[in-house]
Every structure is written in C-alpha cells, then in structure tokens.
Design a protein around this motif. Structure first.
Motif, PDB file in Angstrom:
ATOM      1  N   LYS A  67       0.819  -1.206   0.000  1.00  0.00           N
ATOM      2  CA  LYS A  67       0.000   0.000   0.000  1.00  0.00           C
ATOM      3  C   LYS A  67       0.859   1.264   0.000  1.00  0.00           C
ATOM      4  O   LYS A  67       0.492   2.282  -0.610  1.00  0.00           O
ATOM      5  CB  LYS A  67      -0.930   0.001   1.220  1.00  0.00           C
ATOM      6  CG  LYS A  67      -1.893   1.171   1.273  1.00  0.00           C
ATOM      7  CD  LYS A  67      -2.827   1.066   2.469  1.00  0.00           C
ATOM      8  CE  LYS A  67      -3.793   2.247   2.504  1.00  0.00           C
ATOM      9  NZ  LYS A  67      -4.721   2.160   3.663  1.00  0.00           N
ATOM     10  N   LYS A  68       2.010   1.212   0.669  1.00  0.00           N
ATOM     11  CA  LYS A  68       2.870   2.394   0.762  1.00  0.00           C
ATOM     12  C   LYS A  68       4.202   2.184   0.045  1.00  0.00           C
ATOM     13  O   LYS A  68       5.161   2.919   0.281  1.00  0.00           O
ATOM     14  CB  LYS A  68       3.104   2.742   2.234  1.00  0.00           C
ATOM     15  CG  LYS A  68       1.827   3.134   2.973  1.00  0.00           C
ATOM     16  CD  LYS A  68       2.103   3.537   4.412  1.00  0.00           C
ATOM     17  CE  LYS A  68       0.818   3.948   5.121  1.00  0.00           C
ATOM     18  NZ  LYS A  68       1.066   4.349   6.527  1.00  0.00           N
ATOM     19  N   GLU A  69       4.249   1.197  -0.831  1.00  0.00           N
ATOM     20  CA  GLU A  69       5.487   0.942  -1.564  1.00  0.00           C
ATOM     21  C   GLU A  69       5.839   2.138  -2.458  1.00  0.00           C
ATOM     22  O   GLU A  69       4.965   2.721  -3.102  1.00  0.00           O
ATOM     23  CB  GLU A  69       5.350  -0.327  -2.407  1.00  0.00           C
ATOM     24  CG  GLU A  69       6.638  -0.774  -3.065  1.00  0.00           C
ATOM     25  CD  GLU A  69       6.495  -2.094  -3.797  1.00  0.00           C
ATOM     26  OE1 GLU A  69       7.475  -2.502  -4.465  1.00  0.00           O
ATOM     27  OE2 GLU A  69       5.419  -2.708  -3.716  1.00  0.00           O
ATOM     28  N   PHE A  70       7.104   2.477  -2.500  1.00  0.00           N
ATOM     29  CA  PHE A  70       7.569   3.633  -3.266  1.00  0.00           C
ATOM     30  C   PHE A  70       7.235   3.426  -4.746  1.00  0.00           C
ATOM     31  O   PHE A  70       7.566   2.394  -5.329  1.00  0.00           O
ATOM     32  CB  PHE A  70       9.077   3.788  -3.072  1.00  0.00           C
ATOM     33  CG  PHE A  70       9.646   5.057  -3.623  1.00  0.00           C
ATOM     34  CD1 PHE A  70       9.056   6.279  -3.344  1.00  0.00           C
ATOM     35  CD2 PHE A  70      10.774   5.033  -4.435  1.00  0.00           C
ATOM     36  CE1 PHE A  70       9.576   7.467  -3.848  1.00  0.00           C
ATOM     37  CE2 PHE A  70      11.302   6.210  -4.945  1.00  0.00           C
ATOM     38  CZ  PHE A  70      10.713   7.424  -4.649  1.00  0.00           C
ATOM     39  N   PRO A  71       6.553   4.398  -5.383  1.00  0.00           N
ATOM     40  CA  PRO A  71       6.122   4.214  -6.772  1.00  0.00           C
ATOM     41  C   PRO A  71       7.232   3.825  -7.745  1.00  0.00           C
ATOM     42  O   PRO A  71       7.003   3.039  -8.672  1.00  0.00           O
ATOM     43  CB  PRO A  71       5.530   5.584  -7.133  1.00  0.00           C
ATOM     44  CG  PRO A  71       5.041   6.120  -5.831  1.00  0.00           C
ATOM     45  CD  PRO A  71       6.041   5.660  -4.818  1.00  0.00           C
ATOM     46  N   LEU A  72       8.434   4.346  -7.554  1.00  0.00           N
ATOM     47  CA  LEU A  72       9.519   4.021  -8.472  1.00  0.00           C
ATOM     48  C   LEU A  72       9.848   2.536  -8.430  1.00  0.00           C
ATOM     49  O   LEU A  72      10.117   1.924  -9.473  1.00  0.00           O
ATOM     50  CB  LEU A  72      10.768   4.849  -8.146  1.00  0.00           C
ATOM     51  CG  LEU A  72      11.995   4.553  -9.010  1.00  0.00           C
ATOM     52  CD1 LEU A  72      11.708   4.815 -10.481  1.00  0.00           C
ATOM     53  CD2 LEU A  72      13.191   5.381  -8.544  1.00  0.00           C
ATOM     54  N   TRP A  73       9.843   1.945  -7.233  1.00  0.00           N
ATOM     55  CA  TRP A  73      10.171   0.513  -7.139  1.00  0.00           C
ATOM     56  C   TRP A  73       9.113  -0.317  -7.865  1.00  0.00           C
ATOM     57  O   TRP A  73       9.430  -1.307  -8.516  1.00  0.00           O
ATOM     58  CB  TRP A  73      10.262   0.066  -5.687  1.00  0.00           C
ATOM     59  CG  TRP A  73      11.194   0.841  -4.806  1.00  0.00           C
ATOM     60  CD1 TRP A  73      11.069   1.056  -3.468  1.00  0.00           C
ATOM     61  CD2 TRP A  73      12.411   1.514  -5.175  1.00  0.00           C
ATOM     62  NE1 TRP A  73      12.097   1.822  -2.984  1.00  0.00           N
ATOM     63  CE2 TRP A  73      12.938   2.118  -4.016  1.00  0.00           C
ATOM     64  CE3 TRP A  73      13.089   1.692  -6.383  1.00  0.00           C
ATOM     65  CZ2 TRP A  73      14.122   2.863  -4.029  1.00  0.00           C
ATOM     66  CZ3 TRP A  73      14.269   2.437  -6.401  1.00  0.00           C
ATOM     67  CH2 TRP A  73      14.774   3.009  -5.228  1.00  0.00           C
ATOM     68  N   VAL A  74       7.855   0.090  -7.750  1.00  0.00           N
ATOM     69  CA  VAL A  74       6.781  -0.616  -8.466  1.00  0.00           C
ATOM     70  C   VAL A  74       6.991  -0.467  -9.974  1.00  0.00           C
ATOM     71  O   VAL A  74       6.895  -1.440 -10.736  1.00  0.00           O
ATOM     72  CB  VAL A  74       5.400  -0.078  -8.061  1.00  0.00           C
ATOM     73  CG1 VAL A  74       4.291  -0.832  -8.797  1.00  0.00           C
ATOM     74  CG2 VAL A  74       5.191  -0.181  -6.553  1.00  0.00           C
ATOM     75  N   ALA A  75       7.293   0.753 -10.407  1.00  0.00           N
ATOM     76  CA  ALA A  75       7.476   1.021 -11.832  1.00  0.00           C
ATOM     77  C   ALA A  75       8.649   0.223 -12.401  1.00  0.00           C
ATOM     78  O   ALA A  75       8.585  -0.260 -13.543  1.00  0.00           O
ATOM     79  CB  ALA A  75       7.684   2.513 -12.060  1.00  0.00           C
ATOM     80  N   LEU A  76       9.700   0.079 -11.636  1.00  0.00           N
ATOM     81  CA  LEU A  76      10.857  -0.684 -12.120  1.00  0.00           C
ATOM     82  C   LEU A  76      10.503  -2.155 -12.328  1.00  0.00           C
ATOM     83  O   LEU A  76      10.986  -2.791 -13.277  1.00  0.00           O
ATOM     84  CB  LEU A  76      12.019  -0.553 -11.137  1.00  0.00           C
ATOM     85  CG  LEU A  76      12.687   0.832 -11.087  1.00  0.00           C
ATOM     86  CD1 LEU A  76      13.732   0.888  -9.982  1.00  0.00           C
ATOM     87  CD2 LEU A  76      13.309   1.191 -12.437  1.00  0.00           C
ATOM     88  N   ARG A  77       9.658  -2.689 -11.472  1.00  0.00           N
ATOM     89  CA  ARG A  77       9.206  -4.078 -11.666  1.00  0.00           C
ATOM     90  C   ARG A  77       8.323  -4.191 -12.908  1.00  0.00           C
ATOM     91  O   ARG A  77       8.369  -5.184 -13.626  1.00  0.00           O
ATOM     92  CB  ARG A  77       8.467  -4.571 -10.415  1.00  0.00           C
ATOM     93  CG  ARG A  77       9.403  -4.796  -9.242  1.00  0.00           C
ATOM     94  CD  ARG A  77       8.764  -5.547  -8.105  1.00  0.00           C
ATOM     95  NE  ARG A  77       7.902  -4.705  -7.300  1.00  0.00           N
ATOM     96  CZ  ARG A  77       6.614  -4.868  -7.163  1.00  0.00           C
ATOM     97  NH1 ARG A  77       5.983  -5.832  -7.799  1.00  0.00           N
ATOM     98  NH2 ARG A  77       5.906  -4.064  -6.378  1.00  0.00           N
TER      99      ARG A  77
END
Length: 335
Positions: A67-77
C-alpha cells in the motif's frame, strides 16, 4: 496517439484496491480479449486483493504491491515485464506516478486534474456519469475497443466450492431457501446497524420462511454475533472464512442482502439475486451490477448520499429504513 493493435501482445491493468472496485474492473476483460486476440492480460493490485483475481482464467499474471510501496520501485518491476499497453483503471496520484515511470509505450488513464502528465492516451475526466463498472469501459473506449460485453467476472475453484458445500450440508437441508446476510462495509456509515438487520431478518423469515446465513469478515464479527444472538432458530452464523470461501458460501445462497461492499459486488458477479442496502453512497453509481440485482435506499432523507465516512447525525438512513421497502424489493427480485 493511435495504437498499432497488431503489436499489442501484453497488457497491464492497474487497480490497486477496493474489493468491489477490483471485481467491477473485470468488465473490460472480455472486450480486450475480443479486440486483441491472443493477448496476455496482467493485473497490478495490492497484496490483500490478489485472491479476488487469481482464479480468473483470463488473467495471465497478478503483480502485487504494498500500500505504501515507493512508486519508483513498483514502476521498475513493471519495466521488467515489457508491457505493450498499460491501463490505469484507478488513475489516482500514486498510480499516475507509477504509470508515468513504467516506460510502457501506450499509457491510458482518466484525464483527472493533476495527473494528465502520466498518460499519452486519456479517457474522460468526468466522474459519476456512469455506474462504476461501466466507468471502466470509458478507459478502453479511448483506445477504440468495441464494447461487446458488460459482464463482470468472478470465479470459484473446486476446493472453495467443496468447503461451502460441507457448511451448507451441516447447516441446512436440501429444500431450504437460504438468504445470505452480509453486514460488511468499508466505511462505518455504510454499515446497516445490527438492530436493523435483526428487523429485516425477522421480516424475511415471516414473509418467505427463509433460513438465514450470516456471512462476515473480521471487522463484522461484533455485528454478526449481535444479529445471530437475536434471531435464534433458523439462522446460522458462518464460520470464519477468507474472501474466497465466503464467495463460495454466497454462491450457494438463494438470495443475498448486503451493505454496499466488496462481497455485495461478488454476489452480483456470481449471478445471485442481490439486494444492496444504501445510505451514504449512490446506488446508481455503486449498486450491485447484474440484471438479477437491486437496491433500497431511504431516499427522502435530506442527508442521503452524503458520502461521509461516519454519520454526523443519527444514522437515520439505516435505522429509519422501513423493513417493508426491503421486503417489497425482495419480492420483485425473486419474481
């Protein structure tokens, strides 16, 4: 921007949260498959919501995020998956950031203020003009996908069906008409009061000679126990379940009555006659979405459809809801 549809082989749909919202988003799936033959459709959602999608045979893969994961880390995946098309069905500030950073060539989202930068293909900025299920269709209309289906999808697996069958065999006989009661609700104000549920259940038993099954989640336990305590015979309290087991129990009910909630939308998606009880939210936008469903609302109140998380008054939308209105609507649904 025009899309070369022949090159769309892999699509990511972003819908992070809201069990009901995620279920309603599946309205797009048949349309995407029809328009992009052989396409693989993946979903990105939050961890807790994955079970609502994982049994859908049309979904290739479910990515999850905190829920609070940093957007950049999600985008990199997301970048590693090499998607051809991304549909941001949520289009809030956070998912807009994830979409913008994803590197996907075709990025589709709603043209809401402050997040247009994220999308190179934009759908309407209008809110509330459609039922929330059909609002999802506006996103795929923006890429010229013909709407050939408005079916919302939810699937059950054998193990959950067998679990539900064993509960029904221990609780009811084969000829019993069973009404599932679901006191869940994501907001406090959306929850019909336990005392009103008791009135509704007593009216149902008197008019239809129905057996009652109380379905509940962790946050509903107190209300569920109050309801069952005041009903006595011909009512049963379901055991503690996960969302998939609860869905299988819903599927065996003859009728389901629920607050505006995720389980209400699951019931409608399963094709069960479903009656939603509404107060602070608009049933025209959020009611159970199926031909076999309907809703009741205490429409004469000045404060109705207030969209407040907690009621600043006396929760009249629920406590003053006439039971006869509920019973009459049940009659029309069953007919």
């Amino acid at each position: 921007m025009e899309i070369d549809k022949s090159k769309i082989k892999k699509i990511l749909c972003i819908k992070p949260r809201g069990i009901g919202d995620i279920v309603l988003s599946t309205i797009i799936i048949d349309n995407l498959i029809s328009n992009f033959p052989g396409v693989k459709i993946d979903y990105l959602t939050e961890n807790f919501a994955k079970p609502c999608l994982e049994d859908n045979p049309s979904i290739n893969k479910i990515m999850t995020m905190g829920k609070k994961e940093f957007p950049l880390w999600v985008a990199l995946r997301i970048r590693k998956e090499k998607y051809d098309l991304l549909l941001d069905l949520w289009s809030n500030p956070r998912t807009a950031q994830i979409t913008f950073l994803s590197g996907v060539k075709y990025r589709v989202g709603f043209a809401y203020g402050g997040r247009k930068y994220a999308y190179n293909i934009r759908a309407t900025s209008e809110r509330g003009a459609y039922h929330s299920a059909e609002h999802n269709l506006e996103l795929i209309k923006a890429i010229d996908v013909p709407i050939i289906s408005k079916k919302v999808q939810y699937f059950l697996v054998k193990s959950d069906k067998e679990f539900a069958k064993s509960i029904f065999q221990s609780y009811f006989s084969d000829n019993d008409f069973v009404t599932g009661i679901i006191p869940s609700g994501g907001w406090e104000s959306k929850r019909c009061d336990a005392s009103k549920w008791v009135e509704i259940c007593n009216g149902l038993r008197e008019k239809y000679n129905t057996k009652i099954l109380i379905l509940w989640g962790p946050e509903d336990k107190e209300d569920a126990e109050h309801i069952i305590k005041n009903l006595g015979d011909n009512a049963k309290l379901a055991p503690a379940t996960n969302i998939k087991q609860m869905s299988a129990l819903i599927n065996l009910c003859n009728l389901v009555i629920a607050n505006d909630s995720g389980p209400m939308h699951i019931s409608a998606a399963l094709g069960k006659p479903t009656l939603g009880i509404f107060g602070p939210t608009d049933p025209a936008a959020h009611g159970p979405y199926s031909p076999a469903s309907g809703y009741v609302i205490n429409k004469d109140l000045f404060c109705i459809i207030c969209n407040k998380l907690t009621c600043p008054y006396g929760h009249e939308c629920m406590l003053e809801l006439p039971v006869d209105i509920v019973l009459n609507k049940v009659t029309s649904l069953l007919e």
